[in-house]
Design an enzyme around this catalytic site. Sequence first.
Site, short mmCIF file in Angstrom:
data_model
loop_
_atom_site.label_atom_id
_atom_site.label_comp_id
_atom_site.label_asym_id
_atom_site.label_seq_id
_atom_site.Cartn_x
_atom_site.Cartn_y
_atom_site.Cartn_z
N ASP A 92 -33.71 -68.34 -28.46
CA ASP A 92 -34.56 -68.79 -27.48
C ASP A 92 -35.67 -69.92 -28.37
OD1 ASP A 92 -37.68 -67.79 -27.66
OD2 ASP A 92 -36.28 -66.43 -28.35
N GLU A 173 -47.36 -62.47 -21.98
CA GLU A 173 -47.95 -62.27 -23.49
C GLU A 173 -49.46 -62.38 -23.34
OE1 GLU A 173 -45.71 -63.70 -26.97
OE2 GLU A 173 -44.77 -64.97 -25.58
#
Length: 272
Positions: A92, A173
């Site tokens: 990613d 997150e």
Amino acid sequence: MIQMPQALHSETMKTTPAQGRRGADAARTAGSDSTDGTAPRGRSAAPAAGRCDANLHDIQNSRHEDARAQRRKEEKRKALGIESTMTVTGIDVSSAQSEKYPTAGSDFVFIKVTEGTTYTNPKWVAQRKTARNAGLVTGFYHFARPGPVTSQVDFFLSKINLIEGDILILDWEDARVPNSWKDSWLKQVQQRTPGHKTLLYCNRDFWLHRDTTSFAGDGLWIAQYNNKPGQPDIHSAWLFHQHTDRPIDTSIGKFEDKAALHTWSGHVAIPA
């Protein structure tokens, strides 16, 4: 402590030291000259037959090279302790990476597009082109921040012209974003993008200690840098495991092969 936005894995602090942090103009296919099987006027058919033999020889050599490359890949995976049934790997990227990042050895790429309602990765369009030119399954992710859920769904989806096989991902997150927010974002994206798979990305600490519903859309992308690719320390079902950030954030997919990943995602090759 949460850093200011930049790149998914580089821009945000890991929640715990043990957790990871952290995307088609499809592959071109080589064309071949066609013939009707007749020799050109004034020439015999023998040279054409010779060319066919040479082409067949080239094809056979190419297949042998592919087989050798696959054996080398399997030997490397075995040395790393990766389950033999998992052959799909990918990376990613975000603004911390180049627009033309390396794609060799990857089957998929997940690309950061947005964060909150104000930040857009300035490289994401070029990074998408790199992925699609390499024929990779491509996913796009949004980094969740506190604030109205629907506004962030709107902001994220407004950036992307989806094609078949595109995967949509929530990057969870920020500890200020609750489980209910996470669930709502995933469900809204599912409702508004039928036919596309959705994923939840989070690290092991978030999954074990902040998640309360075990809802991850169509699959969990779990981050844990444990030197055990394909073996995250969770009992829940998972689909992708981000197992290292060196030299780049790298994940393994729980698929038998690339074809299985394509079938699951609905990926199609688009002529460039």
